[in-house]
Design a protein around this motif. Structure first.
Motif, PDB file in Angstrom:
ATOM      1  N   LEU A 192     -35.533  -4.581   5.414  1.00 14.99           N
ATOM      2  CA  LEU A 192     -34.441  -3.206   5.843  1.00 14.99           C
ATOM      3  C   LEU A 192     -35.120  -2.597   6.732  1.00 14.99           C
ATOM      4  O   LEU A 192     -36.711  -2.685   6.670  1.00 14.99           O
ATOM      5  CB  LEU A 192     -33.852  -2.611   4.924  1.00 14.99           C
ATOM      6  N   SER A 193     -34.569  -1.618   7.645  1.00 15.31           N
ATOM      7  CA  SER A 193     -34.903  -1.054   8.225  1.00 15.31           C
ATOM      8  C   SER A 193     -34.651   0.666   9.177  1.00 15.31           C
ATOM      9  O   SER A 193     -33.910   0.925   8.153  1.00 15.31           O
ATOM     10  CB  SER A 193     -35.760  -1.394  10.031  1.00 15.31           C
ATOM     11  N   GLY A 194     -35.493   1.578   9.364  1.00 12.03           N
ATOM     12  CA  GLY A 194     -34.232   2.621   8.903  1.00 12.03           C
ATOM     13  C   GLY A 194     -34.674   3.702   9.291  1.00 12.03           C
ATOM     14  O   GLY A 194     -35.634   3.787   8.159  1.00 12.03           O
ATOM     15  N   LYS A 195     -34.597   4.383   8.799  1.00 12.12           N
ATOM     16  CA  LYS A 195     -34.137   5.961   8.429  1.00 12.12           C
ATOM     17  C   LYS A 195     -33.391   6.057   6.686  1.00 12.12           C
ATOM     18  O   LYS A 195     -32.453   5.834   6.993  1.00 12.12           O
ATOM     19  CB  LYS A 195     -34.156   7.246   9.162  1.00 12.12           C
ATOM     20  N   VAL A 196     -33.996   6.003   5.524  1.00 12.39           N
ATOM     21  CA  VAL A 196     -33.764   6.675   4.585  1.00 12.39           C
ATOM     22  C   VAL A 196     -32.587   7.123   4.400  1.00 12.39           C
ATOM     23  O   VAL A 196     -32.838   8.712   4.616  1.00 12.39           O
ATOM     24  CB  VAL A 196     -34.336   6.669   3.027  1.00 12.39           C
ATOM     25  N   PRO A 197     -30.747   7.303   3.990  1.00  9.89           N
ATOM     26  CA  PRO A 197     -29.609   8.098   4.518  1.00  9.89           C
ATOM     27  C   PRO A 197     -30.268   9.540   3.279  1.00  9.89           C
ATOM     28  O   PRO A 197     -30.543   9.320   2.343  1.00  9.89           O
ATOM     29  CB  PRO A 197     -28.905   7.948   3.475  1.00  9.89           C
ATOM     30  N   VAL A 198     -30.289  10.665   4.635  1.00  8.80           N
ATOM     31  CA  VAL A 198     -30.499  12.477   3.464  1.00  8.80           C
ATOM     32  C   VAL A 198     -30.423  12.203   2.532  1.00  8.80           C
ATOM     33  O   VAL A 198     -31.191  12.736   1.274  1.00  8.80           O
ATOM     34  CB  VAL A 198     -30.233  13.163   4.393  1.00  8.80           C
ATOM     35  N   LYS A 258     -40.589  -3.556   5.582  1.00 10.99           N
ATOM     36  CA  LYS A 258     -41.566  -2.521   6.318  1.00 10.99           C
ATOM     37  C   LYS A 258     -40.863  -1.724   6.895  1.00 10.99           C
ATOM     38  O   LYS A 258     -41.906  -0.987   8.102  1.00 10.99           O
ATOM     39  CB  LYS A 258     -41.907  -4.186   7.641  1.00 10.99           C
ATOM     40  N   GLY A 259     -39.559  -1.725   7.417  1.00 12.74           N
ATOM     41  CA  GLY A 259     -38.877  -0.753   8.498  1.00 12.74           C
ATOM     42  C   GLY A 259     -38.301   0.425   7.602  1.00 12.74           C
ATOM     43  O   GLY A 259     -37.503   1.122   8.559  1.00 12.74           O
ATOM     44  N   LEU A 260     -38.392   0.249   6.915  1.00  8.96           N
ATOM     45  CA  LEU A 260     -38.083   1.887   6.328  1.00  8.96           C
ATOM     46  C   LEU A 260     -38.850   2.910   6.234  1.00  8.96           C
ATOM     47  O   LEU A 260     -39.637   3.148   5.996  1.00  8.96           O
ATOM     48  CB  LEU A 260     -37.301   1.510   4.903  1.00  8.96           C
ATOM     49  N   LEU A 276     -42.159   6.176   1.330  1.00  8.02           N
ATOM     50  CA  LEU A 276     -42.465   5.271   2.954  1.00  8.02           C
ATOM     51  C   LEU A 276     -42.907   5.953   3.289  1.00  8.02           C
ATOM     52  O   LEU A 276     -43.476   6.975   4.296  1.00  8.02           O
ATOM     53  CB  LEU A 276     -40.915   5.570   2.871  1.00  8.02           C
ATOM     54  N   PRO A 277     -43.291   5.327   4.890  1.00  7.62           N
ATOM     55  CA  PRO A 277     -44.031   5.678   6.379  1.00  7.62           C
ATOM     56  C   PRO A 277     -43.151   7.244   6.670  1.00  7.62           C
ATOM     57  O   PRO A 277     -41.988   7.119   7.216  1.00  7.62           O
ATOM     58  CB  PRO A 277     -43.921   4.452   7.260  1.00  7.62           C
ATOM     59  N   THR A 278     -43.735   7.597   7.383  1.00  4.58           N
ATOM     60  CA  THR A 278     -43.050   8.633   8.355  1.00  4.58           C
ATOM     61  C   THR A 278     -42.430   8.334   9.390  1.00  4.58           C
ATOM     62  O   THR A 278     -42.713   7.100  10.129  1.00  4.58           O
ATOM     63  CB  THR A 278     -43.582   9.975   8.086  1.00  4.58           C
TER      64      THR A 278
END
Length: 624
Positions: A505-511, A529-531, A537-539
């Motif tokens: 998965l990638s992208g921003k975790v839903p707020v 790796k993309g989350l 998790l990475p910023t």
């Protein structure tokens, strides 16, 4: 003219009021495993080929009994194709039916000669084959039930119990009258009649309805023969006289059924029949009488009581008085609960010296199971296809009933508000699934728990999961899901555990999901790796929506095409200029020579013109 119109109106009126049995009943007979339609002796009965009704494997058949139809093929269902296998028959008209399933034996030495399995009709378990069933020439060669089919289909399922592969020789679905075997309150309201046995008393040979030339609305019933209830306890009698009131609506019994009988003997005045039955069941008992004994000519000459397991069910039965005369059919019916394994029917004379009986029918009353909500069954079938579910799961018939045979990996819940079962859990973890998760999973809107972890599922996580408001646990870990986490998952206010770890998965975790961590929810997003976007998790950098990413990608493609087009035009123009310069350079010496010659000619002409003008101005030459 008026009289003709009146006749036509009366004819139309009587056609409208024409009883249901005036037309031919619906009849479907399937020779299981057959590739072509076949006819079976001795009655030349038509059996349709077995095509597109079910799975399983066709094979050669050994009929287990002489009463089985003379067919050479069957269909068997190995456990490798799943524990539940069904014949699903469509376009069955709404009505009341006799459903009969003839059992078979696979004609190969390597097969278990006597498979044991359960049989269900429309999701209701009606019979479990007992050990030794194939060694009897009676009703144990088939399973028969009377049932109302209301949705245009018939589902007949065979459930493996681990003792051999279910094998089916033939199937019959025969329409009967809507009031056939009416037994009183509860009739047709969720009750199925399973045939336990039918006995024609005093006859030598067992027969089907077709052998009696019976009315087709009778359902071609099988009547086993019984010549005595016990040694020296009775004697058989018969007549060739016609029987009144026999083949009539709604049961259409064959007349010949009442032309034989058993009569008690002088040494045993009571006439008693005993049968073994399943305990703790309700049974519907039908007793058939016709006074065919020449020694009885009037009412009151033979009167008897009928008791069942010692309890009187009918008092003072006078066949001649109740049927309206001798050689007239009389049918008595009662329903009794039985707690033991023995059923005894006793006719005890109270007037006259002997009792008589012509035929006996015994049915078990089976409460029809409530089925699963049809929308959810269809959703599970689509899920089965999308996930690539292995054959060993089966997933045929109804997922929740019979309760003894639910689908593997499916949890059911009975919803009393709709009197249906619904699906509240899916547990298919570590099953080697290699498909994808379809949007149709949202049709299972009663789900509380989904566990698909440890498989090889790929593709996007469907946003439709956010519509399953009851979802509390969602575990999709250790798969190959890609793309972003749908924003819609943030709408699941009851979600307490979400495992999406070990995917792609990638992208921003839903707020909304990140905020839920503050309310003791357990979420795992690791090993993607993309989350980004939550602690652990990475910023995230500037976050773009999927739509924005697509727009940027398309814009970049358009700009690239424009740049390529401009470079192509510039390159072609440059080539043209260079070509012109090369031509000019090649032709330069000749052009220069021609130019110099033209200039010399012009200069000579100009000089001659100047000399002539000077002579004119100066006058004649002095030398001339």
């Amino acid at each position: 003219m008026l009289s003709l119109r009146l006749i036509l109106l009366l004819l139309a009126f009587f056609l409208v009021l024409k009883p249901s049995f005036s037309r031919a009943p619906y009849a479907l007979r399937i020779s299981c495993g057959a590739r072509n339609d076949v006819h079976s002796p001795p009655s030349n009965t038509l059996w349709y080929k077995d095509f597109a009704y079910t799975g399983g494997i066709p094979g050669n058949a050994t009929p287990p009994s002489f009463i089985s139809p003379k067919l050479t093929t069957l269909r068997y269902f190995p456990l490798s194709e799943g524990p539940e296998n069904c014949y699903n028959i469509n376009r069955v008209p709404h009505g009341h039916y006799s459903v009969r399933i003839f059992l078979g034996l696979v004609a190969e030495p390597s097969f278990d000669n006597e498979p044991l399995f359960d049989v269900s009709v429309e999701g209701t378990l009606i019979y479990s084959l007992p050990s030794g069933w194939s060694n009897h020439d009676d009703e144990r060669a088939f399973v028969e039930a009377f049932i109302f089919l209301k949705d245009g289909t018939a589902s007949l399922c065979f459930h493996s119990t681990g003792h051999g592969d279910p094998a089916i020789l033939a199937i019959e679905i025969l329409q009967v009258d809507n009031k056939a075997y009416y037994f009183g309150p509860g009739y047709g309201q969720g009750v199925i009649l399973r045939t336990d046995r039918r006995l024609s008393c005093g006859t030598r040979d067992p027969k089907f309805g077709v052998d009696y030339s019976a009315d087709h609305w009778g359902g071609d019933r099988f009547w086993n023969s019984i010549q005595t209830f016990g040694e020296s306890s009775d004697r058989a009698i018969s007549t060739t006289n016609s029987i009144k009131q026999a083949s009539k609506s709604p049961n259409f019994y064959p007349e010949a059924l009442y032309q034989t009988a058993l009569v008690s003997s002088d040494s045993q005045l009571d006439l008693a029949y005993t049968a073994e039955v399943e305990p703790n069941r309700n049974y519907s008992i039908w007793l058939h009488f016709a006074e065919i004994d020449p020694s009885v000519t009037a009412a009151g000459q033979r009167v008897f009581d009928i008791s069942i397991n010692g309890d009187i069910a009918f008092r003072d039965v006078d066949i001649v008085g109740m049927a309206g005369g001798i050689n007239s059919a009389l049918v008595l019916n009662t329903t009794v609960p039985l707690s033991g394994r023995t059923l005894t029917i006793t006719m005890h004379p109270t007037k006259g010296t002997h009792a008589i009986i012509n035929a006996i029918e015994i049915f078990e009353l089976v409460t029809a199971a409530s089925k699963t909500l049809q929308d959810e069954v269809r959703a599970l079938q689509k899920l089965k296809s999308a996930l690539g579910l292995p054959l060993r799961f089966g997933w045929n018939g109804d997922p929740c009933v019979p309760q003894q045979h639910p689908w593997s990996g499916v949890d059911c819940l009975y919803d009393r508000t709709i009197s249906k079962y619904v699906i509240d859990g899916l547990g298919l973890d570590n099953q080697g699934l290699r498909g994808s998760l379809p949007d149709d999973i949202a049709q299972l809107h009663h789900l509380q728990n989904i566990n698909l972890s440890g498989n090889s599922l790929h593709g996007f996580i469907p946003s439709s999961l956010g519509k399953i408001a009851s979802l509390e646990i969602l575990d999709l870990s250790y798969n190959f899901f890609n793309g972003s986490i749908p924003e819609s998952l943030g709408q699941l206010t009851l979600l307490q555990r979400l495992n999406l770890n070990s995917n792609s998965l990638s992208g921003k975790v839903p707020v909304a999901l990140g905020g839920r961590l503050l309310h003791r929810a357990s979420y795992n997003f690791t090993d993607n790796k993309g989350l980004c976007g939550i602690p652990g998790l990475p910023t995230c950098g500037p976050h773009l929506s999927a739509g924005a990413k697509i727009g940027i990608g398309l814009g970049g493609c358009v700009a690239f095409l424009l740049l390529v087009t401009c470079l192509t035009c510039w390159w072609k123009r440059r080539q043209n200029i260079l070509r012109a310069q090369r031509i000019a350079a090649r032709d330069a010496p000749y052009a220069k020579a021609r130019t110099q010659f033209s200039r010399d000619v012009q200069m000579a002409r100009h000089h001659s013109h100047e000399n002539a003008r000077t002579a004119d101005e100066n006058g004649p030459s002095l030398l001339s």
